[in-house]
Design a protein around this motif. Structure first.
Motif, PDB file in Angstrom:
ATOM      1  N   LEU A   1      14.323  -3.777  13.240  1.00  0.00           N
ATOM      2  CA  LEU A   1      14.596  -2.622  14.099  1.00  0.00           C
ATOM      3  C   LEU A   1      15.416  -1.564  13.356  1.00  0.00           C
ATOM      4  N   GLN A   2      16.361  -1.991  12.550  1.00  0.00           N
ATOM      5  CA  GLN A   2      17.143  -1.015  11.781  1.00  0.00           C
ATOM      6  C   GLN A   2      16.291  -0.359  10.684  1.00  0.00           C
ATOM      7  N   GLN A   3      15.407  -1.131  10.058  1.00  0.00           N
ATOM      8  CA  GLN A   3      14.504  -0.547   9.068  1.00  0.00           C
ATOM      9  C   GLN A   3      13.564   0.453   9.728  1.00  0.00           C
ATOM     10  N   SER A   4      13.070   0.107  10.901  1.00  0.00           N
ATOM     11  CA  SER A   4      12.185   1.019  11.637  1.00  0.00           C
ATOM     12  C   SER A   4      12.915   2.310  11.974  1.00  0.00           C
ATOM     13  N   ALA A   5      14.176   2.188  12.393  1.00  0.00           N
ATOM     14  CA  ALA A   5      14.974   3.389  12.696  1.00  0.00           C
ATOM     15  C   ALA A   5      15.142   4.253  11.449  1.00  0.00           C
ATOM     16  N   GLY A   6      15.362   3.616  10.297  1.00  0.00           N
ATOM     17  CA  GLY A   6      15.496   4.370   9.051  1.00  0.00           C
ATOM     18  C   GLY A   6      14.232   5.126   8.692  1.00  0.00           C
ATOM     19  N   ILE A   7      13.080   4.526   8.944  1.00  0.00           N
ATOM     20  CA  ILE A   7      11.805   5.209   8.658  1.00  0.00           C
ATOM     21  C   ILE A   7      11.627   6.411   9.573  1.00  0.00           C
ATOM     22  N   PHE A   8      11.887   6.245  10.868  1.00  0.00           N
ATOM     23  CA  PHE A   8      11.742   7.376  11.792  1.00  0.00           C
ATOM     24  C   PHE A   8      12.731   8.492  11.453  1.00  0.00           C
TER      25      PHE A   8
ATOM     26  N   ALA B   1      13.646   0.988   1.502  1.00  0.00           N
ATOM     27  CA  ALA B   1      13.783   0.285   0.226  1.00  0.00           C
ATOM     28  C   ALA B   1      12.750   0.795  -0.770  1.00  0.00           C
ATOM     29  N   VAL B   2      13.123   0.801  -2.035  1.00  0.00           N
ATOM     30  CA  VAL B   2      12.209   1.223  -3.107  1.00  0.00           C
ATOM     31  C   VAL B   2      12.192   0.140  -4.179  1.00  0.00           C
ATOM     32  N   PRO B   3      11.086  -0.599  -4.336  1.00  0.00           N
ATOM     33  CA  PRO B   3       9.890  -0.555  -3.486  1.00  0.00           C
ATOM     34  C   PRO B   3      10.109  -1.365  -2.213  1.00  0.00           C
ATOM     35  N   MET B   4       9.209  -1.180  -1.265  1.00  0.00           N
ATOM     36  CA  MET B   4       9.328  -1.911  -0.010  1.00  0.00           C
ATOM     37  C   MET B   4       8.828  -3.343  -0.161  1.00  0.00           C
ATOM     38  N   ALA B   5       7.725  -3.520  -0.901  1.00  0.00           N
ATOM     39  CA  ALA B   5       7.161  -4.854  -1.091  1.00  0.00           C
ATOM     40  C   ALA B   5       8.002  -5.645  -2.083  1.00  0.00           C
ATOM     41  N   SER B   6       8.133  -6.944  -1.843  1.00  0.00           N
ATOM     42  CA  SER B   6       8.969  -7.773  -2.708  1.00  0.00           C
ATOM     43  C   SER B   6       8.334  -8.008  -4.071  1.00  0.00           C
ATOM     44  N   ASN B   7       7.006  -8.033  -4.137  1.00  0.00           N
ATOM     45  CA  ASN B   7       6.308  -8.277  -5.402  1.00  0.00           C
ATOM     46  C   ASN B   7       5.319  -7.156  -5.691  1.00  0.00           C
ATOM     47  N   PHE B   8       5.799  -5.919  -5.633  1.00  0.00           N
ATOM     48  CA  PHE B   8       4.890  -4.787  -5.857  1.00  0.00           C
ATOM     49  C   PHE B   8       4.494  -4.683  -7.328  1.00  0.00           C
ATOM     50  N   LYS B   9       3.206  -4.440  -7.575  1.00  0.00           N
ATOM     51  CA  LYS B   9       2.682  -4.226  -8.921  1.00  0.00           C
ATOM     52  C   LYS B   9       1.823  -2.972  -8.902  1.00  0.00           C
ATOM     53  N   ASP B  10       2.201  -2.008  -9.717  1.00  0.00           N
ATOM     54  CA  ASP B  10       1.484  -0.732  -9.774  1.00  0.00           C
ATOM     55  C   ASP B  10       0.138  -0.930 -10.468  1.00  0.00           C
TER      56      ASP B  10
ATOM     57  N   TYR C   1       0.833  -1.206   0.000  1.00  0.00           N
ATOM     58  CA  TYR C   1       0.000   0.000   0.000  1.00  0.00           C
ATOM     59  C   TYR C   1       0.865   1.252   0.000  1.00  0.00           C
ATOM     60  N   TYR C   2       1.937   1.233   0.789  1.00  0.00           N
ATOM     61  CA  TYR C   2       2.843   2.389   0.783  1.00  0.00           C
ATOM     62  C   TYR C   2       3.477   2.585  -0.594  1.00  0.00           C
ATOM     63  N   ASP C   3       3.920   1.485  -1.208  1.00  0.00           N
ATOM     64  CA  ASP C   3       4.504   1.584  -2.547  1.00  0.00           C
ATOM     65  C   ASP C   3       3.505   2.166  -3.542  1.00  0.00           C
ATOM     66  N   GLN C   4       2.228   1.791  -3.388  1.00  0.00           N
ATOM     67  CA  GLN C   4       1.210   2.291  -4.310  1.00  0.00           C
ATOM     68  C   GLN C   4       0.996   3.794  -4.128  1.00  0.00           C
ATOM     69  N   ILE C   5       1.053   4.270  -2.893  1.00  0.00           N
ATOM     70  CA  ILE C   5       0.952   5.711  -2.651  1.00  0.00           C
ATOM     71  C   ILE C   5       2.108   6.435  -3.343  1.00  0.00           C
ATOM     72  N   CYS C   6       3.315   5.890  -3.194  1.00  0.00           N
ATOM     73  CA  CYS C   6       4.488   6.516  -3.822  1.00  0.00           C
ATOM     74  C   CYS C   6       4.345   6.545  -5.339  1.00  0.00           C
ATOM     75  N   ALA C   7       3.840   5.455  -5.912  1.00  0.00           N
ATOM     76  CA  ALA C   7       3.673   5.408  -7.365  1.00  0.00           C
ATOM     77  C   ALA C   7       2.581   6.373  -7.821  1.00  0.00           C
ATOM     78  N   LEU C   8       1.510   6.473  -7.042  1.00  0.00           N
ATOM     79  CA  LEU C   8       0.386   7.321  -7.431  1.00  0.00           C
ATOM     80  C   LEU C   8       0.751   8.800  -7.375  1.00  0.00           C
ATOM     81  N   GLU C   9       1.527   9.209  -6.389  1.00  0.00           N
ATOM     82  CA  GLU C   9       1.812  10.634  -6.244  1.00  0.00           C
ATOM     83  C   GLU C   9       2.694  11.175  -7.359  1.00  0.00           C
ATOM     84  N   THR C  10       3.334  10.286  -8.124  1.00  0.00           N
ATOM     85  CA  THR C  10       4.101  10.742  -9.284  1.00  0.00           C
ATOM     86  C   THR C  10       3.229  10.912 -10.515  1.00  0.00           C
TER      87      THR C  10
END
Length: 836
Positions: free
Chosen positions: A152-159, A346-355, A72-81
């Protein structure tokens, strides 16, 4: 080790994303086919389902939930472009993660109409879910340790990313969980916990004592920084009641482990005196860790080991080594080893993201394509206008000279000249005068439909403004959101321009009606059968000698007229059908330079395609000048030889020729006028939908602010924040800068009972509404569809030019529309804030 701390989740609210998103896509991609629109609608519905699934998956704290929310986050990123994110009017509402509410009202929440706000809140919940999944891992297995470290490291990167992204997405005061101080603490906490898990893995892997001591020393420093940041006045009351004691206990515990493992290194090096000094300090720190954390069994295994080692080493030193026990302050630090760090998103975050919006192109590319098409249409319309104006001039000259009827022999059946008979047949085939009268009758109805839509749109804006002004007068300075007049300035401007367009169209309708009335008699006669037309003609004074040289010359010139008209029809058709695809060129420029220089690229391609046709237009216009001169000279010779000029039949022939030209022009004008009103209706409906979305978003925001204000009035003033106990200072001294209030200072809090294990948490619900700094997105309507407009050939009164808006063929006609694409930038800053 004690349990890892998990960040609580923000609670979302369901909202209708289908209608506003469909409206925005419809206005942005207004030239789409019916099939493409159906695909867009299907994608929007799928996006709505995806959101409804993802926002509640956050509360299923399993590893499998992560892929759903990542997508869902990846889809938001794709949509806003692919859309103008600032124009999307959806009232997203999210509640504060740490606020538990009170008996007087619900949790603190914030509503924003920006998809960037949705993106920030979704990211926060992803980081929170990652911390929850990490906290649920079995830390006695390699798989559990590795997954916890990664999350935990990914969470730190997001914050860390949210520290820079939140101010851009939430320009008003954010909820406490999104404040800068809170995000700093959460990033530091995730890094500290990741370092703690690295320590567990190092111990499990039987790494060297010296390395483990360095890891523990770095972990203790991380927790000391977290403890200090958590005790800042701005965020002290945010945390759950066990967080500060837990962090304080972990800081002391890792300090104790540092001394324990460094003592083991000293034992191996036969430094018995230093070993004993460190073990004594470690025992004191283990006691402090258990006391602070309120957990008597915390690190009990290591505590027992330290006591055993101390007893053994003390005995050995008394009987064997007799080393001096050094002062603790004289001992060197074992050093630090940092393994944990924030990981980039990561871009995208999901391993099998489909726009799901693959059919939408990037918004910058779409704007460039639209601007290029408008630029081409403007040039094409200008060339067609030159041809049409020249043809009208030629027709006027011929009509004034009664040509070609003056040199034609009347048909034996109808008694009419062939050219006049053909014109009458064409008028009847097109529906005659009844067709023109029907279209004239329909125009007022089409006009009123557009006027009613615009009136309703302005009514919605007026009602929203009046409601806002009334509440502002009632609550005065407490009504903190930005005024409607400022937010609707662009709406009002575009509404005014639409109103001017309608007024301009009314003037064009008047000109068309006047032209019809001036030629109505001739059009009625041309609509009759040939026999009736012949009966209406005055008697002829004589016939023309077809062998006369002047007659032959005029007939040759009339053939030249037919030829030039046919050539112009062909050139006009080629101009209208001239197409070229700039998509690949624009995409290449976007990938290479990161921007599209649309004017330079478009003009170069337009020149390649249209230059040959423009040369033909120029040559045709110049050739007509010579042709008109020859016709006028030949006609003068014809009159001199035959004396055939000025009789009543010739005058009627001239009137009928003028009526025919007017009929053809009126038919094209009325068809274009009907199409104009229908196209305007579609754009006004889109404009009205935009206003409706804006009004709905403002209504939602108004209700939230009213709720906060009424709830605030029912609450009592919260007590003063109590001071933190001194024993929550860092054991290594790094927390010594915790601010304190002198006992005699005004507003000093009451003395705190030293027996209280941690400070009482005082939750102070504070209303969070829109502030005067909220930059609401301004709506700019899409441009009207550009096409050739026959109305542009009419001599309209006035000159209507709108600065900043794309112009049709000429001002003062149906081709003048408001609106342009505003090049608005959205998204988050690319640069990341500095790390630790």
């Amino acid at each position: 080790m004690s349990k890892l701390l998990a960040v609580p989740l923000k609670k979302p609210s369901e909202v209708d994303v289908v209608k506003p998103l469909n409206n925005l896509i419809q206005s942005t991609y207004n030239g789409s086919t019916a099939e493409e629109k159906a695909q867009y609608t299907e994608a929007v519905n799928e996006f709505s389902k995806q959101r409804n699934t993802a926002i509640w998956k956050f509360f299923e704290k399993y590893e499998a939930s992560l892929e759903v929310v990542y997508a869902y986050y990846d889809q938001i990123c794709a949509l806003e472009t692919k859309i103008s994110a600032s124009e999307l009017q959806i009232p997203f509402k999210w509640k504060d993660a740490f606020d538990k509410g009170s008996i007087f009202g619900g949790k603190i929440s914030l509503t924003h109409t920006s998809i960037l706000f949705e993106k920030v809140c979704v990211l926060f919940n992803i980081a929170a879910l990652q911390s929850s999944v990490a906290a649920s891992q079995q830390l006695d297995t390699d798989e559990g340790l590795k997954l916890a470290i990664k999350l935990l490291q990914q969470s730190a990167g997001i914050f860390q990313y949210l520290k820079s992204a939140t101010p851009a997405a939430v320009p008003s005061e954010p909820t406490p969980d999104l404040s800068q101080d809170t995000l700093i603490v959460l990033q530091a906490l995730m890094v500290a916990q990741a370092q703690e898990v690295f320590i567990l893995k190092a111990i499990k892997d039987n790494m060297k004592d010296q390395i483990i001591a360095k890891l523990c020393c770095q972990g203790e420093e991380f927790y000391a920084d977290v403890l200090r940041a958590m005790q800042k006045e701005s965020v002290r009351n945010v945390w759950d009641k066990e967080w500060i004691p837990t962090v304080a206990g972990k800081q002391a515990g890792l300090h104790a482990l540092t001394q324990l493992y460094q003592s083991l290194a000293c034992r191996s090096a036969k430094k018995i005196g230093e070993e004993i000094a460190r073990l004594r300090n470690a025992i004191d720190l283990f006691k402090a860790a258990q006391s602070r954390g309120g957990n008597e069994t915390y690190l009990d295994e290591y505590f027992s080991r330290a006591k055993r080692n101390l007893a053994e080493s003390t005995k050995d030193n008394e009987f064997i080594y007799n080393e001096m026990i050094p002062e603790l302050s004289t001992l060197a630090s074992p050093g630090k080893a940092q393994l944990a760090k924030p990981l980039p998103i990561a871009v995208p975050m999901a391993s099998n993201f489909k726009d799901i919006f693959t059919n939408l192109v990037p918004v910058e590319l779409h704007r460039a394509l639209t601007a290029s098409d408008m630029r081409k249409n403007e040039i094409v319309n200008g060339e067609i206008m030159k041809l049409r104006e020249s043809t009208q001039t030629l027709n006027a000259v011929l009509a004034s000279l009664n040509l070609p009827a003056a040199v034609e022999t009347a048909d034996s059946n109808s008694g009419l000249p062939p050219s006049l008979r053909e014109k009458a047949n064409e008028v009847r085939e097109k529906g005659g005068i009844e067709n023109v009268q029907t279209m004239l009758k329909d125009l007022p109805e089409l006009l009123n439909r557009n006027r009613e839509i615009l009136d309703e749109t302005e009514r919605l804006l007026d009602e929203e403004r009046d409601s806002d002004n009334q509440l502002r007068a009632q609550f005065k300075e407490r009504w903190t959101r930005i005024s409607s007049d400022k937010l609707t300035e662009m709406f009002r401007t575009n509404s005014k321009k639409y109103r001017e367009v309608i007024t301009n169209a009314i003037e064009a309708d008047k000109v068309v009606r006047q032209k019809f009335e001036a030629n109505q008699k001739g059009i009625e006669l041309l609509s009759l059968p040939p026999e009736q037309i012949h009966q209406a003609l005055p008697s002829s004074s004589g016939s023309v000698d077809p062998t006369c040289s002047s007659v032959q010359r005029l007939k040759q010139l009339m053939e030249a007229v037919d030829t030039i008209k046919a050539e112009r029809d062909a050139v006009e058709s080629e101009l209208k059908s001239a197409t070229f695809n700039m998509k690949d060129d624009f995409l290449h420029a976007l990938q290479k330079d990161g921007a599209i220089d649309e004017p330079a690229l478009s003009l170069a391609r337009i020149g390649q395609v249209l230059n040959p046709l423009q040369s033909q237009v120029k040559e045709s216009v110049e050739r007509q000048q010579t042709l008109v001169s020859d016709i006028q000279a030949a006609h003068a010779a014809f009159v001199s030889e035959t004396g055939n000029c000025g009789n009543s039949r010739d005058k009627l022939y001239k009137e009928l020729a003028t009526a025919y030209d007017s009929y053809v022009e009126l038919s094209g004008n009325l068809q274009e006028g009907t199409k104009f009103y229908n196209d305007l209706t579609q754009l006004l409906v889109v404009f009205q939908n935009k206003i409706s979305d804006f009004v709905f978003a403002r209504k939602t925001e108004k209700e939230e602010l009213l709720k906060d204000l009424t709830t605030e009035s029912s609450r009592q003033a919260p007590p003063a924040t109590p001071a933190l106990p001194s024993h929550y200072a860092s054991t290594s001294g790094s927390g010594s800068d915790i601010p304190s209030t002198p006992a005699g200072a005004p507003g000093a809090p009451p003395a705190v009972n030293p027996n209280v294990p941690y400070p009482a948490q005082v939750h102070m619900p504070v209303p969070y509404g829109a502030s005067a700094n909220i930059p609401y997105p301004t709506y700019v309507p899409p441009p009207m569809p550009q096409s050739f407009n026959p109305y542009a050939t009419l001599p309209y009164p006035g000159n209507y030019q709108y600065g900043g808006f794309p112009q049709g063929p000429a001002p003062g006609n149906y081709g003048t529309y408001p609106g342009s694409y505003a090049h608005q930038q959205g998204g988050y800053p690319n640069q990341k804030p500095p790390g630790w």
